[in-house]
Write a protein that holds these residues in place. Structure first.
Motif, PDB file in Angstrom:
ATOM      1  N   SER A 238       0.827  -1.205   0.000  1.00 32.17           N
ATOM      2  CA  SER A 238       0.000   0.000   0.000  1.00 32.17           C
ATOM      3  C   SER A 238       0.861   1.254   0.000  1.00 32.17           C
ATOM      4  CB  SER A 238      -0.927  -0.001   1.216  1.00 32.17           C
ATOM      5  OG  SER A 238      -1.667   1.193   1.295  1.00 32.17           O
ATOM      6  N   THR A 242       0.947   3.959  -3.026  1.00 33.21           N
ATOM      7  CA  THR A 242       0.681   5.362  -2.691  1.00 33.21           C
ATOM      8  C   THR A 242       1.767   6.254  -3.261  1.00 33.21           C
ATOM      9  OG1 THR A 242      -0.539   4.846  -0.660  1.00 33.21           O
ATOM     10  CG2 THR A 242       0.488   7.014  -0.787  1.00 33.21           C
ATOM     11  N   ARG A 246       1.411   9.348  -5.865  1.00 29.40           N
ATOM     12  CA  ARG A 246       1.924  10.672  -5.498  1.00 29.40           C
ATOM     13  C   ARG A 246       2.893  11.213  -6.548  1.00 29.40           C
ATOM     14  NH1 ARG A 246       2.245  12.514  -0.151  1.00 29.40           N
ATOM     15  NH2 ARG A 246       3.370  14.268  -1.112  1.00 29.40           N
ATOM     16  N   GLU A 249       0.953  12.341  -9.580  1.00 27.91           N
ATOM     17  CA  GLU A 249       0.223  13.584  -9.347  1.00 27.91           C
ATOM     18  C   GLU A 249       1.165  14.780  -9.230  1.00 27.91           C
ATOM     19  OE1 GLU A 249      -3.691  11.888  -6.936  1.00 27.91           O
ATOM     20  OE2 GLU A 249      -1.943  12.581  -5.800  1.00 27.91           O
ATOM     21  N   TRP A 297      -5.199   2.143  -7.935  1.00 26.48           N
ATOM     22  CA  TRP A 297      -4.528   2.436  -6.663  1.00 26.48           C
ATOM     23  C   TRP A 297      -5.031   3.745  -6.073  1.00 26.48           C
ATOM     24  CZ3 TRP A 297       0.707   1.463  -9.481  1.00 26.48           C
ATOM     25  CH2 TRP A 297       0.840   0.088  -9.712  1.00 26.48           C
ATOM     26  N   GLN A 298      -5.272   4.736  -6.932  1.00 24.93           N
ATOM     27  CA  GLN A 298      -5.813   6.003  -6.449  1.00 24.93           C
ATOM     28  C   GLN A 298      -7.195   5.798  -5.847  1.00 24.93           C
ATOM     29  OE1 GLN A 298      -7.003   9.007  -9.339  1.00 24.93           O
ATOM     30  NE2 GLN A 298      -5.887  10.559  -8.155  1.00 24.93           N
ATOM     31  N   GLY A 299      -8.011   4.987  -6.498  1.00 23.37           N
ATOM     32  CA  GLY A 299      -9.339   4.700  -5.970  1.00 23.37           C
ATOM     33  C   GLY A 299      -9.290   3.992  -4.637  1.00 23.37           C
ATOM     34  N   GLU A 300      -8.353   3.069  -4.479  1.00 26.84           N
ATOM     35  CA  GLU A 300      -8.199   2.349  -3.212  1.00 26.84           C
ATOM     36  C   GLU A 300      -7.790   3.300  -2.092  1.00 26.84           C
ATOM     37  OE1 GLU A 300      -5.361  -0.588  -4.278  1.00 26.84           O
ATOM     38  OE2 GLU A 300      -6.820  -1.919  -5.245  1.00 26.84           O
ATOM     39  N   GLN A 301      -6.909   4.244  -2.430  1.00 27.72           N
ATOM     40  CA  GLN A 301      -6.464   5.208  -1.413  1.00 27.72           C
ATOM     41  C   GLN A 301      -7.610   6.138  -1.010  1.00 27.72           C
ATOM     42  OE1 GLN A 301      -2.989   7.046  -3.191  1.00 27.72           O
ATOM     43  NE2 GLN A 301      -2.185   5.017  -3.705  1.00 27.72           N
ATOM     44  N   ASN A 302      -8.410   6.565  -1.984  1.00 30.71           N
ATOM     45  CA  ASN A 302      -9.527   7.460  -1.678  1.00 30.71           C
ATOM     46  C   ASN A 302     -10.593   6.765  -0.837  1.00 30.71           C
ATOM     47  OD1 ASN A 302      -8.323   9.517  -3.147  1.00 30.71           O
ATOM     48  ND2 ASN A 302      -9.464   9.078  -5.025  1.00 30.71           N
ATOM     49  N   ALA A 303     -10.711   5.438  -1.029  1.00 33.01           N
ATOM     50  CA  ALA A 303     -11.717   4.678  -0.291  1.00 33.01           C
ATOM     51  C   ALA A 303     -11.264   4.320   1.120  1.00 33.01           C
ATOM     52  CB  ALA A 303     -12.076   3.409  -1.046  1.00 33.01           C
TER      53      ALA A 303
END
Length: 304
Positions: A238, A242, A246, A249, A297-303
């Protein structure tokens, strides 16, 4: 065969960070530095075929070098290698074979194939010429950095890049630069090996960072790490993904989890970075990743 890659200066928290963008190599990872040198060496000796074992990056680099040198290539991959990597390797004209559940099993097959006449085995990490080629990364840093960094963050699988970085530090005289050697939690052979003073073989290495999933490190790492300031670290999958998100982005760079592992301590504020002011992180590869991976991965982090 490799190119001089940029050193992108940025800040992460209070740290001044240099991002050594080896994901911009023609073969999309640092692997071309050492593999290019080793393939040129064998081609000069008249070798007529290269055989390698790889989870992805090394195989692509050998296929790239073989095409450039006009030498046919056979790449043996494990079952964990994603389909898009298989397509990319074949697109360079290489023969592809899938053997075994993990890299070590694919490697055993590749070694047998390399016994054929006029054939050279190109290992992904365990050869002194590879390490010499990878050392060029630090020689470039010596020209790009105004002062030696306090530390260099390096992802570790079999240890070829780490051995190259240690050789490079010796060449440029950066004896005081610490090396933070980062492994996935589920595939931490280096940490176990250094703790026990011998190469420890893992029974079943597991990680999203498939490029770092090996059962054992290069034996030369034990002595090399003892002779330098090397601190082994582990990160979760994870944390690695992440870091991938990052970097995309913040700097528009698409990297794989194996590379995200090296950057994860920066974004997680790891205790090993306390007291440091200037570090370099080796952005080692952007091959084993897709835009779909980053979005997931972005979706998993937001969730979370």
């Amino acid at each position: 065969m490799h190119i001089v890659t940029p050193l992108l200066q940025t800040r992460v928290g209070d740290l001044q960070v240099g991002l050594k963008l080896d994901n911009l190599q023609p073969a999309r990872s640092f692997k071309l530095r050492g593999i290019g040198l080793l393939c040129q060496h064998h081609a000069a000796r008249g070798v007529r075929r290269f055989v390698c074992s790889s989870a992805g990056n090394a195989g692509y680099a050998v296929a790239w070098a073989g095409r450039a040198l006009g030498v046919p290539v056979t790449v043996v991959i494990p079952q964990t290698t994603p389909e898009y990597m298989r397509v990319r390797i074949r697109s360079l004209g290489a023969e592809l074979r899938c053997e075994g559940a993990v890299w070590d099993e694919a490697n055993a097959v590749a070694l047998r194939l390399a016994e054929a006449a006029d054939t050279a085995f190109i290992p992904p990490f365990d050869d002194p010429l590879l390490w010499q080629g990878h050392a060029s990364l630090v020689e470039e840093l010596a020209r790009q950095c105004a002062t030696p960094p306090d530390a260099i963050l390096v992802a570790v699988g079999g240890g070829g890049l780490l051995l190259g970085v240690l050789e490079g530090l010796r060449r440029v005289g950066w004896q005081r630069t610490r090396v933070l050697a980062v492994e996935p939690e589920g595939s931490a052979s280096l940490a176990s090996s250094l703790a026990q003073g011998r190469v420890v073989e893992l029974s079943a290495p597991r990680s999203l960072a498939t490029s770092l999933c090996v059962k054992r490190i290069a034996p030369a790492l034990i002595g090399a790490c003892r002779a330098a300031d090397v601190v082994p670290l582990t990160v979760s999958d994870s944390e690695a993904t992440t870091a991938c998100v990052r970097l995309a982005e913040d700097h528009g760079q698409m990297i794989e989890p194996a590379c995200g592992a090296a950057l994860a301590p920066l974004y997680a504020g790891h205790a090993a970075l306390r007291g440091l002011r200037h570090v370099v992180a080796v952005v080692c590869g952007g091959q084993v990743v897709t835009l779909g991976d980053l979005a997931r991965w972005q979706g998993e982090q937001n969730a979370a």
